[in-house]
Scaffold this motif. Structure first.
Motif, PDB file in Angstrom:
ATOM      1  N   ARG A   5       1.153  -1.413  -0.085  1.00  0.00           N
ATOM      2  CA  ARG A   5      -0.052   0.440   0.065  1.00  0.00           C
ATOM      3  C   ARG A   5       0.594   1.275   0.042  1.00  0.00           C
ATOM      4  O   ARG A   5       0.544   1.901  -0.198  1.00  0.00           O
ATOM      5  N   MET A   6       1.930   1.393   0.511  1.00  0.00           N
ATOM      6  CA  MET A   6       2.734   1.864   0.424  1.00  0.00           C
ATOM      7  C   MET A   6       3.734   2.913  -0.796  1.00  0.00           C
ATOM      8  O   MET A   6       3.714   4.311  -0.999  1.00  0.00           O
ATOM      9  N   PHE A   7       2.918   2.302  -1.759  1.00  0.00           N
ATOM     10  CA  PHE A   7       3.324   2.143  -3.245  1.00  0.00           C
ATOM     11  C   PHE A   7       3.233   3.465  -4.417  1.00  0.00           C
ATOM     12  O   PHE A   7       1.424   2.937  -3.550  1.00  0.00           O
ATOM     13  N   ASP A   8       3.084   4.695  -4.089  1.00  0.00           N
ATOM     14  CA  ASP A   8       2.415   5.630  -4.756  1.00  0.00           C
ATOM     15  C   ASP A   8       2.671   5.143  -6.894  1.00  0.00           C
ATOM     16  O   ASP A   8       3.019   4.440  -6.761  1.00  0.00           O
ATOM     17  N   ALA A   9       2.456   6.385  -6.987  1.00  0.00           N
ATOM     18  CA  ALA A   9       2.216   5.826  -8.560  1.00  0.00           C
ATOM     19  C   ALA A   9       3.693   5.985  -9.415  1.00  0.00           C
ATOM     20  O   ALA A   9       4.518   5.478 -10.580  1.00  0.00           O
ATOM     21  N   SER A  10       4.674   6.768  -8.686  1.00  0.00           N
ATOM     22  CA  SER A  10       6.139   6.463  -9.507  1.00  0.00           C
ATOM     23  C   SER A  10       6.648   5.922  -9.479  1.00  0.00           C
ATOM     24  O   SER A  10       7.930   5.224  -9.825  1.00  0.00           O
ATOM     25  N   ILE A  11       6.633   5.381  -7.631  1.00  0.00           N
ATOM     26  CA  ILE A  11       7.054   3.647  -7.943  1.00  0.00           C
ATOM     27  C   ILE A  11       6.989   2.557  -8.778  1.00  0.00           C
ATOM     28  O   ILE A  11       7.660   1.946  -8.949  1.00  0.00           O
ATOM     29  N   TRP A  12       5.070   2.688  -8.666  1.00  0.00           N
ATOM     30  CA  TRP A  12       5.141   1.589  -9.569  1.00  0.00           C
ATOM     31  C   TRP A  12       5.059   1.957 -11.664  1.00  0.00           C
ATOM     32  O   TRP A  12       5.510   0.979 -12.038  1.00  0.00           O
ATOM     33  N   PHE A  13       5.238   3.106 -11.537  1.00  0.00           N
ATOM     34  CA  PHE A  13       5.795   3.723 -12.798  1.00  0.00           C
ATOM     35  C   PHE A  13       7.632   2.972 -12.918  1.00  0.00           C
ATOM     36  O   PHE A  13       8.978   2.320 -13.427  1.00  0.00           O
ATOM     37  N   ALA A  14       8.750   3.192 -11.615  1.00  0.00           N
ATOM     38  CA  ALA A  14       9.534   2.952 -11.129  1.00  0.00           C
ATOM     39  C   ALA A  14       9.677   1.041 -11.512  1.00  0.00           C
ATOM     40  O   ALA A  14      11.300   0.066 -12.183  1.00  0.00           O
ATOM     41  N   ILE A  15       8.652   0.972 -11.019  1.00  0.00           N
ATOM     42  CA  ILE A  15       9.088  -0.659 -11.319  1.00  0.00           C
ATOM     43  C   ILE A  15       8.949  -1.149 -12.666  1.00  0.00           C
ATOM     44  O   ILE A  15       9.242  -1.900 -13.671  1.00  0.00           O
ATOM     45  N   ALA A  16       7.830  -0.675 -13.294  1.00  0.00           N
ATOM     46  CA  ALA A  16       7.219  -0.808 -14.469  1.00  0.00           C
ATOM     47  C   ALA A  16       8.772  -0.706 -15.367  1.00  0.00           C
ATOM     48  O   ALA A  16       8.245  -1.383 -16.666  1.00  0.00           O
ATOM     49  N   LEU A  17       9.148   0.885 -14.805  1.00  0.00           N
ATOM     50  CA  LEU A  17      10.379   0.765 -16.230  1.00  0.00           C
ATOM     51  C   LEU A  17      11.544  -0.285 -15.727  1.00  0.00           C
ATOM     52  O   LEU A  17      12.380  -0.666 -17.157  1.00  0.00           O
ATOM     53  N   ALA A  37      16.136  -6.525 -11.757  1.00  0.00           N
ATOM     54  CA  ALA A  37      15.544  -6.543 -10.875  1.00  0.00           C
ATOM     55  C   ALA A  37      15.666  -6.145  -9.484  1.00  0.00           C
ATOM     56  O   ALA A  37      15.313  -5.172  -9.068  1.00  0.00           O
ATOM     57  N   MET A  38      16.652  -7.459  -9.075  1.00  0.00           N
ATOM     58  CA  MET A  38      16.621  -6.859  -7.465  1.00  0.00           C
ATOM     59  C   MET A  38      17.506  -5.978  -7.187  1.00  0.00           C
ATOM     60  O   MET A  38      17.597  -4.830  -6.737  1.00  0.00           O
ATOM     61  N   GLY A  39      18.975  -5.622  -8.192  1.00  0.00           N
ATOM     62  CA  GLY A  39      20.138  -4.418  -8.301  1.00  0.00           C
ATOM     63  C   GLY A  39      18.533  -3.172  -8.452  1.00  0.00           C
ATOM     64  O   GLY A  39      19.468  -2.319  -7.363  1.00  0.00           O
ATOM     65  N   VAL A  40      18.298  -2.736  -8.772  1.00  0.00           N
ATOM     66  CA  VAL A  40      17.260  -1.462  -9.008  1.00  0.00           C
ATOM     67  C   VAL A  40      16.643  -1.352  -7.706  1.00  0.00           C
ATOM     68  O   VAL A  40      15.909  -0.613  -7.261  1.00  0.00           O
ATOM     69  N   LEU A  41      15.523  -2.531  -7.677  1.00  0.00           N
ATOM     70  CA  LEU A  41      14.512  -2.423  -6.869  1.00  0.00           C
ATOM     71  C   LEU A  41      14.555  -2.725  -5.563  1.00  0.00           C
ATOM     72  O   LEU A  41      13.986  -2.056  -4.294  1.00  0.00           O
ATOM     73  N   GLY A  42      15.748  -3.371  -5.070  1.00  0.00           N
ATOM     74  CA  GLY A  42      16.675  -3.500  -3.905  1.00  0.00           C
ATOM     75  C   GLY A  42      16.758  -1.979  -2.935  1.00  0.00           C
ATOM     76  O   GLY A  42      16.992  -1.722  -2.262  1.00  0.00           O
ATOM     77  N   ALA A  43      17.003  -0.707  -4.049  1.00  0.00           N
ATOM     78  CA  ALA A  43      17.140   0.672  -3.631  1.00  0.00           C
ATOM     79  C   ALA A  43      15.932   0.880  -3.176  1.00  0.00           C
ATOM     80  O   ALA A  43      15.991   1.966  -2.642  1.00  0.00           O
ATOM     81  N   ILE A  44      14.640   0.629  -3.556  1.00  0.00           N
ATOM     82  CA  ILE A  44      13.713   1.090  -2.963  1.00  0.00           C
ATOM     83  C   ILE A  44      12.446   0.468  -1.831  1.00  0.00           C
ATOM     84  O   ILE A  44      11.051   0.422  -1.546  1.00  0.00           O
ATOM     85  N   PRO A  47      14.812  -6.762  -0.128  1.00  0.00           N
ATOM     86  CA  PRO A  47      14.743  -7.859  -1.151  1.00  0.00           C
ATOM     87  C   PRO A  47      14.325  -8.398  -1.174  1.00  0.00           C
ATOM     88  O   PRO A  47      13.921  -8.997  -2.561  1.00  0.00           O
ATOM     89  N   VAL A  48      13.735  -9.169   0.300  1.00  0.00           N
ATOM     90  CA  VAL A  48      12.734 -10.458  -0.314  1.00  0.00           C
ATOM     91  C   VAL A  48      11.627  -9.865  -1.124  1.00  0.00           C
ATOM     92  O   VAL A  48      10.424 -10.118  -1.904  1.00  0.00           O
ATOM     93  N   ALA A  49      10.859  -8.465  -0.182  1.00  0.00           N
ATOM     94  CA  ALA A  49       9.440  -8.029  -1.140  1.00  0.00           C
ATOM     95  C   ALA A  49      10.093  -8.064  -2.558  1.00  0.00           C
ATOM     96  O   ALA A  49       8.855  -7.988  -3.943  1.00  0.00           O
ATOM     97  N   ALA A  50      11.092  -7.599  -3.045  1.00  0.00           N
ATOM     98  CA  ALA A  50      11.741  -7.516  -4.799  1.00  0.00           C
ATOM     99  C   ALA A  50      11.613  -8.330  -5.278  1.00  0.00           C
ATOM    100  O   ALA A  50      11.334  -8.897  -6.124  1.00  0.00           O
ATOM    101  N   ALA A  51      12.247 -10.009  -4.755  1.00  0.00           N
ATOM    102  CA  ALA A  51      12.371 -11.157  -5.115  1.00  0.00           C
ATOM    103  C   ALA A  51      11.580 -11.895  -5.137  1.00  0.00           C
ATOM    104  O   ALA A  51      10.513 -12.394  -5.944  1.00  0.00           O
ATOM    105  N   ALA A  52      10.008 -11.258  -3.997  1.00  0.00           N
ATOM    106  CA  ALA A  52       8.501 -11.702  -4.646  1.00  0.00           C
ATOM    107  C   ALA A  52       8.035 -11.168  -5.596  1.00  0.00           C
ATOM    108  O   ALA A  52       6.887 -11.268  -6.200  1.00  0.00           O
TER     109      ALA A  52
END
Length: 252
Positions: A5-17, A37-44, A47-52
Motif C-alpha cells: 500500500r505504501m507504493f505510490d504511482a511513481s514507485i509503480w512507474f519505476a517498477i514498470a520501467l 530487477a533485484m539490483g534496482v528494486l533493492g534500492a526502493i 530484498p525479499v519484497a523485490a524477490a517476491a
C-alpha cells in the motif's frame, strides 16, 4: 496487500520501467532479468519484497525463452541433475533471503560474476569435458540454488557452467531458460514455505509481466541481428556490468 500500500504511482512507474529494461537485457543476452530487477528494486524496497515481485515476470519470460529454443528434450536429459540441485539448494538457501541478511552474499555474487566475465573476455573460454558433467552438474546446481536462495539472483555458477559446455547460441539461450525457470519456481516455493510469498504477491507480481515481455521482445529482435561472436562478447560485457552493479549496491 499491506506491504504494497505504501507504493505510490511513481514507485509503480519505476517498477514498470525496471522490468522493461530488465526484459531488454534478458532478450539480448538470455539472462539478467532477476539481476537487474533485484539490483534496482533493492534500492526502493526490501530484498525479499523485490524477490517476491519478480517471481511471475521471471517465470513467464523464462518459459518463453525456454519454449523458443530448438533442443528442449535433449537439454533436459543432459541437465536434469543440475536442475535437481538447483531446486534443493534454492529451497534450503531461501532462509537467508527471508532473513534480510543479504548484503555480503550479494557482494560476493557480484564479485564472482565480474571476475568470471573479465577473465573470459581477456583469456580463453572455459570448457567442461563431457566426462566431468556427471559430478559437476549436480554440484553446480546445488551451489547455484544456495546462491539463488540467498540473493534472489540465478546466475552464478550456472551461467559460466552452461557457457563452458560448448552449446550453440540458441542452445545456450534455451539452457539458460531452463535453468532460470527451475530457479524461479524453486524460489517461489522457498519464499512461500517461509511465508514471504503469498497470493496477493502473485497478483501484484503479475502486473510486471507486460513491461518485461515488451522489453524481452525488443531485446530478442536485437539479438537476432548480431553474429555469434558479437553476441558472446556483449553477453560477457553484460555479466561484467551486472557483477559490478551488485558489488557497488552492496557496499555503498
Amino acid at each position: 496487500m499491506g506491504q504494497w500500500r505504501m507504493f505510490d504511482a511513481s514507485i509503480w512507474f519505476a517498477i514498470a520501467l525496471t522490468f522493461f529494461m530488465a526484459g531488454v537485457v534478458k532478450g539480448v543476452t538470455g539472462m539478467g532479468l532477476p539481476t537487474v530487477a533485484m539490483g534496482v528494486l533493492g534500492a526502493i524496497m526490501a530484498p525479499v519484497a523485490a524477490a517476491a515481485l519478480l517471481i511471475v515476470p521471471s517465470f513467464v519470460t523464462n518459459v518463453w525463452q525456454l519454449a523458443s529454443g530448438p533442443s528442449f528434450a535433449a537439454l533436459t536429459r543432459r541437465l536434469w541433475p543440475m536442475m535437481l540441485g538447483i531446486v534443493l539448494g534454492t529451497v534450503a538457501g531461501s532462509s537467508v533471503l527471508t532473513s534480510g541478511q543479504t548484503r555480503w552474499t550479494t557482494a560476493g555474487l557480484g564479485a564472482a560474476l565480474a571476475v568470471y566475465a573479465a577473465f573470459t573476455l581477456l583469456a580463453r573460454q572455459l570448457s567442461v569435458p563431457a566426462r566431468q558433467e556427471t559430478w559437476l552438474s549436480p554440484l553446480v546446481g546445488l551451489t547455484t540454488g544456495l546462491i539463488t536462495g540467498g540473493t534472489g539472483v540465478f546466475v552464478i555458477p550456472a551461467v559460466p557452467y552452461l557457457q563452458a559446455l560448448g552449446l550453440s547460441k540458441d542452445e545456450l539461450i534455451q539452457g539458460l531458460g531452463l535453468s532460470f525457470t527451475v530457479s524461479t519456481v524453486a524460489l517461489a516455493v522457498g519464499l512461500g514455505w517461509r511465508g514471504a510469498f503469498q497470493l496477493d504477491g502473485l497478483a501484484l507480481s503479475s502486473l510486471a509481466v507486460a513491461p518485461a515481455l515488451l522489453g524481452m521482445w525488443l531485446g530478442q529482435a536485437v539479438r537476432s541481428r548480431v553474429s555469434a561472436e558479437t553476441f558472446r562478447r556483449w553477453f560477457l560485457v553484460c555479466l561484467l556490468l551486472l557483477g559490478i552493479e551488485l558489488v557497488l549496491k552492496s557496499i555503498l
